[in-house]
Scaffold this motif. Sequence first.
Motif, PDB file in Angstrom:
ATOM      1  N   UNK A  25      -7.593  59.369 -14.931  1.00 39.76           N
ATOM      2  CA  UNK A  25      -8.071  58.672 -13.732  1.00 39.76           C
ATOM      3  C   UNK A  25      -7.346  57.356 -13.461  1.00 39.76           C
ATOM      4  N   UNK A  26      -6.813  56.725 -14.487  1.00 36.22           N
ATOM      5  CA  UNK A  26      -6.079  55.467 -14.298  1.00 36.22           C
ATOM      6  C   UNK A  26      -4.864  55.666 -13.406  1.00 36.22           C
ATOM      7  N   UNK A  27      -4.325  56.880 -13.365  1.00 33.74           N
ATOM      8  CA  UNK A  27      -3.195  57.156 -12.481  1.00 33.74           C
ATOM      9  C   UNK A  27      -3.589  56.913 -11.030  1.00 33.74           C
ATOM     10  N   UNK A  28      -4.802  57.249 -10.668  1.00 27.62           N
ATOM     11  CA  UNK A  28      -5.267  57.124  -9.290  1.00 27.62           C
ATOM     12  C   UNK A  28      -5.976  55.801  -9.030  1.00 27.62           C
ATOM     13  N   UNK A  29      -6.600  55.238 -10.049  1.00 27.23           N
ATOM     14  CA  UNK A  29      -7.397  54.032  -9.858  1.00 27.23           C
ATOM     15  C   UNK A  29      -6.671  52.749 -10.225  1.00 27.23           C
ATOM     16  N   UNK A  30      -5.592  52.864 -10.966  1.00 17.23           N
ATOM     17  CA  UNK A  30      -4.860  51.683 -11.383  1.00 17.23           C
ATOM     18  C   UNK A  30      -5.415  51.096 -12.665  1.00 17.23           C
ATOM     19  N   UNK A  31      -4.697  50.118 -13.163  1.00 14.22           N
ATOM     20  CA  UNK A  31      -5.066  49.451 -14.406  1.00 14.22           C
ATOM     21  C   UNK A  31      -5.069  47.953 -14.133  1.00 14.22           C
ATOM     22  N   UNK A  37       5.953  46.491 -10.851  1.00 12.85           N
ATOM     23  CA  UNK A  37       6.801  47.640 -11.190  1.00 12.85           C
ATOM     24  C   UNK A  37       5.991  48.766 -11.834  1.00 12.85           C
ATOM     25  N   UNK A  38       4.987  48.414 -12.641  1.00 10.53           N
ATOM     26  CA  UNK A  38       4.111  49.434 -13.223  1.00 10.53           C
ATOM     27  C   UNK A  38       3.299  50.127 -12.127  1.00 10.53           C
ATOM     28  N   UNK A  42       3.405  54.043 -11.113  1.00  5.97           N
ATOM     29  CA  UNK A  42       2.157  54.826 -11.114  1.00  5.97           C
ATOM     30  C   UNK A  42       1.958  55.529  -9.781  1.00  5.97           C
ATOM     31  N   UNK A  43       2.138  54.792  -8.683  1.00  7.85           N
ATOM     32  CA  UNK A  43       1.983  55.385  -7.357  1.00  7.85           C
ATOM     33  C   UNK A  43       3.027  56.461  -7.097  1.00  7.85           C
ATOM     34  N   UNK A  44       4.251  56.250  -7.561  1.00 12.08           N
ATOM     35  CA  UNK A  44       5.312  57.241  -7.411  1.00 12.08           C
ATOM     36  C   UNK A  44       4.967  58.523  -8.177  1.00 12.08           C
ATOM     37  N   UNK A  45       4.452  58.361  -9.379  1.00 12.34           N
ATOM     38  CA  UNK A  45       4.039  59.528 -10.167  1.00 12.34           C
ATOM     39  C   UNK A  45       2.905  60.269  -9.463  1.00 12.34           C
ATOM     40  N   UNK A  46       1.953  59.535  -8.923  1.00 11.81           N
ATOM     41  CA  UNK A  46       0.852  60.158  -8.187  1.00 11.81           C
ATOM     42  C   UNK A  46       1.338  60.937  -6.979  1.00 11.81           C
TER      43      UNK A  46
END
Length: 86
Positions: A25-31, A37-38, A42-46
């Motif tokens: 879920x952190x991929x969609x919700x962020x950390x 850059x992180x 993350x958004x690019x991977x999503x």
Amino acid sequence: MKSFIGRHEVRDHHDYLELSLGTDPALWLGVEGESASERAARLDAGLDILADDPDLAPAVVAVITEAIGHRPGPLVAVLAPVGGVR
């Protein structure tokens, strides 16, 4: 009482979300505290995941909507730079 999805034991809401979405879920919700850059990575991977599986989008939107409803402060701060909050 234990809960399972397939052969995987579900111990908490994070496990349930990860197993149901197939991604952390952190991929969609962020950390909290992630760098620009992180966040971009993350958004690019999503986006890549959604391009490969567009049927996943409604589930991701539901997870994000539910998370914002329960914890608007930190999530709004993470999401605001994307397009602002109105």
